[in-house]
Design an enzyme around this catalytic site. Structure first.
Site, PDB file in Angstrom:
ATOM      1  N   SER A 156       4.127   2.833   8.211  1.00 55.74           N
ATOM      2  CA  SER A 156       3.733   1.810   7.249  1.00 55.74           C
ATOM      3  C   SER A 156       4.900   1.310   6.425  1.00 55.74           C
ATOM      4  CB  SER A 156       2.714   2.359   6.263  1.00 55.74           C
ATOM      5  OG  SER A 156       1.431   2.126   6.712  1.00 55.74           O
ATOM      6  N   HIS A 196       0.822  -1.219   0.000  1.00 54.93           N
ATOM      7  CA  HIS A 196       0.000   0.000   0.000  1.00 54.93           C
ATOM      8  C   HIS A 196       0.857   1.271   0.000  1.00 54.93           C
ATOM      9  CE1 HIS A 196       0.236   0.077   4.535  1.00 54.93           C
ATOM     10  NE2 HIS A 196       0.222   1.371   4.307  1.00 54.93           N
ATOM     11  N   ASP A 232      -0.095  -7.550   1.674  1.00 55.51           N
ATOM     12  CA  ASP A 232       0.390  -6.163   1.649  1.00 55.51           C
ATOM     13  C   ASP A 232       1.913  -6.126   1.754  1.00 55.51           C
ATOM     14  OD1 ASP A 232       0.459  -3.416   1.671  1.00 55.51           O
ATOM     15  OD2 ASP A 232      -0.256  -3.199   3.734  1.00 55.51           O
TER      16      ASP A 232
END
Length: 231
Positions: A185, A49, A93
């Site tokens: 992230s 992502h 992911d």
């Protein structure tokens, strides 16, 4: 609570000892937007992502706002998302970034090992990143660390019913107060010297009953090794 996917912050952590996470990288596109992990001199693992077609990988960083003399800035030559990544449920992911030239390995820049097996629930791990700390005293320009346990599948599934796939695991504290969050992230979850997780998603930050959710690196070993061998 916010659905924190875009970027992820260490809450309730501590400033890492400088260069104690020499695998940690910052992905930069004019600003820090995601973390990543150096797995060998040519490749970085991050979250799918976090995808951008071109990215500058910044290695050997501690304070991302200050030139400290330890940094290496290397552009990507290719960015490869997992073919089964789903932006709908953030499944699979994970992505690989090939560096345009090999990183120079030294005290400040070292790869982290890929997992030899999947770490069991209860294993203590370190998650790190430059995300928002939600604290007025912590300096988010300096790498933040947090020690968190891997949670059982049942605890994870109870927190996020029907949303947890076999490519995810939860880690952190069900009582809240400590978590990864916006800005972290793609960054590493390292357990016993192995990269077991990639910061992926969660509801809010450090909220009770909503632990962090991480991509489960151990199930991607074959894809990672074959992709790195191909390109």
């Amino acid at each position: 609570a916010a659905f924190a996917t875009e970027d992820d912050k260490i809450v309730g952590g501590y400033e890492c000892k400088a260069y104690s996470q020499p695998h940690q990288v910052s992905l930069n596109s004019g600003y820090h937007f995601c973390g990543g992990s150096l797995v060998n001199e040519n490749w970085v693992v991050s979250a799918a992502h976090c995808y951008q077609s071109r990215v500058e990988v910044r290695l050997g960083e501690h304070n991302i706002q200050v030139t400290e003399g330890s940094e290496q800035f290397i552009s990507s030559s290719r960015v490869i998302r997992h073919p089964n990544y789903s932006s709908y449920n953030i499944d699979n992911d994970i992505m690989l970034i090939k560096l345009s030239k090999p990183a120079t390995l030294n005290t400040y820049v070292q790869p982290v090992a890929l997992p030899t097996s999947c770490a069991p629930a209860g294993t203590m791990c370190t998650v790190s990143g430059w995300g928002n700390t939600m604290s007025s005293t912590a300096d988010k320009n300096k790498l933040q660390c947090l020690n968190i346990p891997i949670l059982s599948y049942s605890d994870c599934n109870n927190s996020y019913p029907g949303m947890i796939t076999n490519a995810m695991f939860c880690a952190g504290y069900l009582e809240g107060g400590k978590d990864s969050c916006q800005g972290d992230s793609g960054g590493p979850v390292v357990c016993n010297g192995e990269l077991q997780g990639v910061v992926s998603w969660g509801y809010g930050c450090a909220e009770p009953g909503n632990p962090g959710v991480y991509a489960k690196v151990c199930i991607f070993n074959d894809w990672l090794t074959s992709t790195m061998a191909t390109y």
